[in-house]
Structures are given as C-alpha cells and as structure tokens.
Design an enzyme around this catalytic site. Structure first.
Site, PDB file in Angstrom:
ATOM      1  N   TYR A  65       0.636  -1.158  -0.027  1.00  0.00           N
ATOM      2  CA  TYR A  65      -0.153  -0.020   0.099  1.00  0.00           C
ATOM      3  C   TYR A  65       0.797   1.329  -0.051  1.00  0.00           C
ATOM      4  O   TYR A  65       1.756   1.436   0.820  1.00  0.00           O
ATOM      5  CB  TYR A  65      -0.869  -0.081   1.125  1.00  0.00           C
ATOM      6  CG  TYR A  65      -1.642   1.054   1.305  1.00  0.00           C
ATOM      7  CD1 TYR A  65      -2.558   1.732   0.325  1.00  0.00           C
ATOM      8  CD2 TYR A  65      -1.839   1.844   2.589  1.00  0.00           C
ATOM      9  CE1 TYR A  65      -3.098   2.945   0.601  1.00  0.00           C
ATOM     10  CE2 TYR A  65      -2.397   2.996   3.014  1.00  0.00           C
ATOM     11  CZ  TYR A  65      -3.179   3.672   1.895  1.00  0.00           C
ATOM     12  OH  TYR A  65      -3.931   4.637   2.073  1.00  0.00           O
ATOM     13  N   ALA A  66       0.771   2.003  -0.851  1.00  0.00           N
ATOM     14  CA  ALA A  66       1.452   3.241  -1.160  1.00  0.00           C
ATOM     15  C   ALA A  66       0.404   4.513  -0.900  1.00  0.00           C
ATOM     16  O   ALA A  66      -0.159   4.959  -1.808  1.00  0.00           O
ATOM     17  CB  ALA A  66       2.159   3.393  -2.760  1.00  0.00           C
TER      18      ALA A  66
ATOM     19  N   ASP B 263       5.582  -0.187 -19.743  1.00  0.00           N
ATOM     20  CA  ASP B 263       4.737   1.110 -19.617  1.00  0.00           C
ATOM     21  C   ASP B 263       4.959   2.097 -18.374  1.00  0.00           C
ATOM     22  O   ASP B 263       3.919   2.105 -17.572  1.00  0.00           O
ATOM     23  CB  ASP B 263       3.179   0.105 -19.178  1.00  0.00           C
ATOM     24  CG  ASP B 263       1.831   1.254 -19.437  1.00  0.00           C
ATOM     25  OD1 ASP B 263       1.983   2.173 -20.019  1.00  0.00           O
ATOM     26  OD2 ASP B 263       0.807   0.928 -18.867  1.00  0.00           O
TER      27      ASP B 263
END
Length: 501
Positions: free
Chosen positions: A93-94, A137
C-alpha cells in the site's frame, strides 16, 4: 516475499475504501485481520478478464512481481489467491498515491525533486533489467509514493520477461527476414507461416501512447532500453509538466515519436536537457546506458552530470526532498486520508461488504438520490399506482411497457454476450416483473431477460453485475457505478412480485 501459497481468502482481510479502478479490476485499501498490516488489494473479475482476453496481462504481472519480490523501489506482491469469480493480488500500500497527481497539481517539480525521483526510478529500472524484465508501460501514473514519500514502481501487466539467452540482434534479424519474405511473397502459405512465426506473433503494441518507444511502434524485437526511452519522457514531464510527445490523437503522437519531434523550453535545465536528449534516441542501442555491461548496469547514466550529488547506494535511506505546495494551491486532493479500520467491519468482499463500501464512497444521501433518480417507489395503493402510471406517460420509455405496467427502475447499461463487444442499452425493470432492454439509437426493443423465481443478481463491483437465469448469464455494466442498486432493485422485485407456490 511472503508465502503466496498460504491459503488466504477474502475473509482474511477487512476491506476499506476504493483507492483505484482499472478496466477489469478494482483496488481496495485492506487490512489483514491476523497481522493488522495494511495492503492494497487488486481484485480482478475473472469473467471480464476472459471476455477481454486479458489472461496474459494477469500472468505477466504475477510472474514479474514474483521475480522482483526482494527488489527495492518496486511494489511488492505479498499474496495471491482466488475465489469462484475473482482473482486477488495483495500488494504494498502506497498511501501518498501517484506521482502524476503532484505533477498535475503543481505544473512541475523542483529540480531537486526531479533529480531524486529520477534516481530512484533508475534504481528500480536497474532491478528490473537485472532480471531481464522490461516494464513497457513506465509513466507517472505507475510511480507511487509510499508513506515516507519514496518511489515505488507498479503495474507490471504490460511487462515482458526475456529469456536468459535472449539476443536482441538475432531476434531483430529474424523479424527483418520475415518482413522481407512478406514483401516478396504473397501466397497464402506464406501468410500462414508469418502468422505462426513465434517472434512475429509476439510483437504487439503495449504501453501508453505518450511514452511508447519507436521500436515498439515499428514492431521490432524487444529491447531493455525501451524503458530508458520512457525514463527520458518521465524526466521531461517532471520538469515541464507535460510529456515531450503530444498530439490530438494517438496517431499524431506516434508520428511525432517516429520523427523525434519534440522541443525544450528556453529555460529548460541544461543538464537535464542533455540527459533527456541522450535517452530519446530512435535506435534502442544508441540510448545512454544501452551498452553498459557492468554490474551496476547503468553506470553511464548514474555518472551523468545531472545526477551529481546522488548517493546511489544509500538513496532509500535518505529523506526525499520536500514537494512544496505553494500557499495559493489547494492541496486537499494531495492529502491521502487514512481509513480507520474497526472491529465492527466484517471481513470479506461479499454483497454486504460492497454495499458498505458503496455507502462510504458516495454517502447515504447520494445513494438515496441515485435510487430515486431512475426508480419508482413500490405503489402502496390502487390510487397511488394510477397516479404513478399517469406520470409515467411523460417518460420516453413508457411506450415499451403495457398501460398498467409500472417502471420501477430504468437506466443506460452496457450489455454484452460473452466474448463479444458491449452494446449500449436502456434497461427497464417493471412490476410485471420484467427486465426489458432497448436500443436507444433506434428506439427498438431488443429483448427481455427472463424473470421468474430463479432469477438472481450478482454485483462484481460498483459497475459490473451479472443477472443469472436458468439458461443464461447476462453480463451488464452500469457506467454510473450503480451495479449494487440494480441488484437490490431486481431482488426486491423478485420478492415482491413473484408468487412462489
């Protein structure tokens, strides 16, 4: 990496709020019940993946994240598991979100910030390339900031893992030979051979238009420096606020990329300008770093004057330079509000939990208004029914129901047969009860979803829902995010208007 083979399930996590959405996935902030750790859980809909033929996307992401499990600067895959209808990726989780939102909000970053985050991104690229992984990407949307504002690279669905014995020159020579054969031969057997060629078959457009490299556009063999091209584009964007290649359409952007058509402003930082110019080269092998072969991998980029003062080996222990928000800019949307988990939150991601999340995301008032906007309350008396039927005549879609038939809910949805393109339809739920779908372009009724005691509705997320009937499953999407409301309305109609003997 934690043991991804542990028998985890959705019931091992409390699901908080939605923190991201993709074309076939929804990302939730979640808390592991046992450890109390917070994660970002990417939930992918199996049916949607199959319909859109995204199986390879999922496999690539999982494989790349496994290989990069102990790599700094890269999002970490803690667990994977699945149930009957969904795949779950439990990820780092950022809490400070995407780097892009800071660039867009401020217009650009300070040179100190650009230098630091470019260095952290280069470290992440080195980690990938040591494992022969091309991201393909790289863009600011895929650069996340953790609680301490350090960079984490995410989204490996477009990545490519090259074989250990991969040789770019040999692969490119084979592609060139196939192109020559295609130009010189026109018989059907040659076309079949080309379609079945291993290398030709694997060449495909991946990535995002503004950051895609010339060799990808040309269908050339994969090269690690594809990521170095995108690296140059990202440095440019951090400084100027926009990507170097821009246009009104993807086609125009591609033409600019092929012609190396971009410009620097007069006040563009000189060392950064030199670095970007050496990264944005048409030929992959001519880009700065492409021919580095030392253990550090990209020594020539590290030693560029732009990175003077960077302590490479200690970068993740350093405090990142502050991204300063001017007092005249509202930074509310840059503040990542923490979600407060409590023991009252039921673990899992079933209909009840989705309903709770929906209420939290939009607020109970909005849910009520959404219900009222395209819905009619169940009539409680004959006089009320007559009044509603009279008012209903003003509705465009009333021509598709009988004179004594009340429309309980209506709205535009996307309807598709499995594996086919989606069609925009107006869906009507009535008190007969019936589910009628209409082509809004021709104003022609296209059909009905059989409605009896066996009908059931399943929300996959806020937008996608399935209507199960004995002989068929209907795949529907509400672009406004009212899938749960549709399911509730259909179930209420079943209970109220279907008499079970």
């Amino acid at each position: 990496m934690e043991n991804t083979r542990s028998r985890k399930s959705p019931e091992d996590f409390q699901f908080g709020r939605v923190i991201g959405e993709g074309s076939f996935s929804t990302v939730y902030l979640a808390k592991e019940v046992e450890s109390g750790k917070e994660f970002a859980i990417k939930v992918c809909d199996k049916d949607h993946i199959i319909r859109e033929k995204k199986q390879e996307y999922i496999k690539r992401e999982k494989s790349a994240l496994h290989l990069l499990s102990n790599s700094q600067g890269i999002i970490r895959l803690a667990y994977t598991f699945q149930d009957r209808s969904k795949l779950y990726f439990v990820l780092t989780y950022a809490p400070n979100g995407e780097l892009l939102k800071y660039i867009n909000k401020l217009g650009s970053l300070s040179i100190e910030c650009v230098r630091f985050y470019s260095a952290e991104l280069l470290r992440a690229i080195e980690e990938m390339h040591k494992k022969n992984i091309i991201h393909r990407d790289l863009k600011p949307e895929n650069l996340l900031l953790n609680r301490d504002m350090h960079l984490l690279l995410a989204d490996f669905g477009s990545s490519k893992i090259l074989p250990e014995d991969y040789d770019y020159d040999i692969a490119q020579d084979e592609i060139e030979r196939n192109r020559e054969e295609k130009a010189n031969e026109s018989d059907d057997s040659n076309d079949i051979r080309l379609r079945n060629s291993r290398l030709v078959r694997r060449v495909s457009f991946v990535g995002t238009a503004q950051y895609v490299s010339p060799e990808v556009l040309n269908g050339d063999a994969p090269h690690l420096s594809t990521d170095l091209w995108a690296f140059g584009c990202i440095i440019y964007q951090m400084i100027s606020g926009v990507p170097p290649f821009r246009g009104a359409s993807d086609y125009l952007i591609f033409q600019k990329i092929k012609n190396l058509d971009f410009k620097f402003s007069d006040d563009f930082e000189e060392q950064a300008k030199d670095l970007i110019t050496k990264l944005l080269r048409i030929r992959p092998k001519e880009r700065l770093g492409a021919n580095d072969s030392d253990e550090i991998r990209y020594h020539s980029i590290r030693s560029h004057p732009f990175f003077e003062g960077i302590v490479w080996n200690d970068i993740y222990k350093q405090k990142p330079p502050e991204i300063k928000i001017p007092p005249n800019i509202n930074d509310d949307d840059l503040q990542q509000s923490d979600f407060e988990f409590s023991d009252e939150i039921e673990p899992g991601l079933g209909q009840r939990q989705l309903r709770r999340i929906l209420q939290m995301e939009f607020g109970s008032a909005k849910i009520s208004s959404a219900k009222e906007q395209n819905s009619t309350p169940p009539p409680s008396s004959t006089s009320l029914l007559q009044k509603l039927l009279e008012e209903q005549k003003q509705l465009e879609w009333s021509a598709f129901v009988e004179s004594d038939e009340l429309i309980l809910r209506y709205g535009f949805i996307m309807k598709r047969k499995k594996g086919l393109f989606a069609r925009r339809r107006m869906l009507l739920l009535t008190n007969k009860p019936r589910l009628i779908y209409i082509d809004p372009n021709t104003n022609i009724k296209k059909g009905e979803i059989p409605f009896d005691a066996n009908i059931s509705c399943e929300a996959k997320n806020f937008r996608h829902f399935l209507v199960h009937t004995p002989n068929r499953i209907y795949y529907l999407e509400d672009l406004k995010g009212d899938a749960l409301i549709w399911c509730e309305a259909i179930e209420n109609a079943r209970q109220k208007y279907i008499k079970v003997s």
